[in-house]
Scaffold this motif. Structure first.
Motif, PDB file in Angstrom:
ATOM      1  N   GLU A  71       0.767  -1.112  -0.003  1.00 12.37           N
ATOM      2  CA  GLU A  71       0.247  -0.034   0.006  1.00 12.37           C
ATOM      3  C   GLU A  71       0.948   1.228  -0.182  1.00 12.37           C
ATOM      4  O   GLU A  71       0.537   2.359  -0.599  1.00 12.37           O
ATOM      5  CB  GLU A  71      -0.974   0.099   1.218  1.00 12.37           C
ATOM      6  N   SER A  84     -12.604   4.766  -9.365  1.00 13.08           N
ATOM      7  CA  SER A  84     -13.016   3.605  -8.574  1.00 13.08           C
ATOM      8  C   SER A  84     -14.498   3.748  -8.117  1.00 13.08           C
ATOM      9  O   SER A  84     -15.112   2.690  -7.695  1.00 13.08           O
ATOM     10  CB  SER A  84     -12.099   3.325  -7.273  1.00 13.08           C
ATOM     11  N   MET A  96     -11.330  -3.213  -8.487  1.00 13.54           N
ATOM     12  CA  MET A  96     -11.053  -1.847  -9.059  1.00 13.54           C
ATOM     13  C   MET A  96     -11.869  -0.955  -8.113  1.00 13.54           C
ATOM     14  O   MET A  96     -11.646   0.344  -8.431  1.00 13.54           O
ATOM     15  CB  MET A  96     -11.063  -1.586 -10.583  1.00 13.54           C
ATOM     16  N   LYS A 101      -6.321  -0.145  -5.945  1.00  8.43           N
ATOM     17  CA  LYS A 101      -6.128  -1.081  -7.307  1.00  8.43           C
ATOM     18  C   LYS A 101      -6.292  -0.259  -8.359  1.00  8.43           C
ATOM     19  O   LYS A 101      -5.557  -0.647  -9.363  1.00  8.43           O
ATOM     20  CB  LYS A 101      -7.051  -1.998  -7.139  1.00  8.43           C
ATOM     21  N   PHE A 104      -2.843   1.551  -8.978  1.00  7.52           N
ATOM     22  CA  PHE A 104      -2.219   0.120  -9.712  1.00  7.52           C
ATOM     23  C   PHE A 104      -2.402   0.369 -11.130  1.00  7.52           C
ATOM     24  O   PHE A 104      -1.388   0.115 -11.844  1.00  7.52           O
ATOM     25  CB  PHE A 104      -2.234  -0.921  -9.076  1.00  7.52           C
ATOM     26  N   LEU A 144      -4.533  -8.975 -10.461  1.00  2.02           N
ATOM     27  CA  LEU A 144      -4.082  -8.337  -9.144  1.00  2.02           C
ATOM     28  C   LEU A 144      -5.066  -8.699  -7.934  1.00  2.02           C
ATOM     29  O   LEU A 144      -6.105  -8.464  -8.152  1.00  2.02           O
ATOM     30  CB  LEU A 144      -4.091  -6.785  -9.117  1.00  2.02           C
ATOM     31  N   ASP A 145      -4.512  -9.352  -7.064  1.00  3.91           N
ATOM     32  CA  ASP A 145      -5.449  -9.932  -5.810  1.00  3.91           C
ATOM     33  C   ASP A 145      -4.767  -9.023  -4.731  1.00  3.91           C
ATOM     34  O   ASP A 145      -3.956  -8.403  -4.811  1.00  3.91           O
ATOM     35  CB  ASP A 145      -5.010 -11.370  -5.358  1.00  3.91           C
ATOM     36  N   GLY A 159      -0.844  -6.157  -2.128  1.00  5.01           N
ATOM     37  CA  GLY A 159      -1.316  -6.698  -3.422  1.00  5.01           C
ATOM     38  C   GLY A 159      -0.511  -7.789  -3.957  1.00  5.01           C
ATOM     39  O   GLY A 159       0.778  -7.689  -3.845  1.00  5.01           O
ATOM     40  N   ARG A 161       0.544  -9.939  -7.395  1.00  4.38           N
ATOM     41  CA  ARG A 161       0.715  -9.797  -8.822  1.00  4.38           C
ATOM     42  C   ARG A 161       0.358 -10.897  -9.355  1.00  4.38           C
ATOM     43  O   ARG A 161       0.526 -11.943  -8.796  1.00  4.38           O
ATOM     44  CB  ARG A 161       1.736  -8.689  -9.398  1.00  4.38           C
TER      45      ARG A 161
END
Length: 234
Positions: A71, A84, A96, A101, A104, A144-145, A159, A161
């Motif tokens: 983060e 978002s 998203m 996110k 990112f 992305l999780d 996150g 990847r």
């Protein structure tokens, strides 16, 4: 061996006119930087037989590769916070809809491409077409999780990847352990094939995905990143 299925999943499924049994293999909670080869040797090899296929979660491979973003590294700006707000959340999570996110995505793809994808997604949504935003921005964004601690608190501020070079990973696993493997990005809404070993090149992508379309590894904290798949011979 007794095959185990996570709650709500079936051990035996039919795909391509054949029957297969799936065994969800439980591991410890994998930390960043562990060896996926060691995990395969410890948890998969004791059950593996020639002819089996192992489906691996993309998350466990990415964690082993150190493919994470924190983060602190992704600080949402104006556009990320604005865009978002318009993201539709699904049962798989906010996606998203989280500003971090979205930022990112902007960092990876550029603001212009993200804005264009958002416009196209809005138009397609009016036509009943969904998923345009993620399709246009690619696997790095859609895969992305993390940044969401509802199911796994450890990922609230981190996150995960997509793995790097997943085909190569599968080939390495086979060379070092003899295990035939594919790597998938799966949730209860969609399953995507990210990589497979050379031994599976004769399979169609759809044929492999048919083996795991119900996401037998589970969506929450089941700790079953590997699913062993074995054809049931009549």
């Amino acid at each position: 061996m007794d095959f185990y299925a996570n709650e709500g999943k079936n051990v035996v499924i039919e795909a391509g006119g054949k029957k297969y049994a799936r065994h969800a293999i439980t591991t410890h909670f994998v930390q960043v930087g562990e060896s996926y080869l060691d995990l395969i040797r410890q948890y998969v090899l004791p059950h593996y037989e020639p002819g089996d296929i192992v489906s691996s979660s993309e998350k466990v491979i990415a964690l082993c590769q150190g493919r994470i973003v924190t983060e602190d590294e992704v600080k949402p700006g104006f556009w990320a916070r604005l865009l978002s707000r318009f993201v539709h959340q699904t049962e798989a999570g906010p996606g998203m809809g989280l500003p971090v996110k979205m930022q990112f995505a902007i960092n990876v793809c550029g603001l212009g491409k993200v804005l264009w994808a958002a416009v196209c997604a809005a138009v397609d949504k009016l036509r009943g077409v969904h998923g345009t935003f993620y399709k246009m921005l690619g696997t790095e964004v859609s895969g992305l999780d993390g940044f969401y601690g509802h199911d796994i608190p450890e990922y609230e501020h981190m996150g995960v990847r997509v793995p790097s070079d997943p085909d190569r990973v599968c080939d390495e696993v086979y060379d070092k352990t003899g295990v035939v493997m594919m790597i998938v990005d799966a949730n209860d809404l969609n399953v995507e094939l990210l990589g497979r070993g050379e031994q599976l090149k004769g399979w169609s992508e759809e044929g492999l995905l048919d083996l795991i379309r119900d996401n037998p590894a589970g969506q929450d904290r089941q700790l079953t990143p590997f699913v062993l798949i074995r054809e049931i011979k009549e």
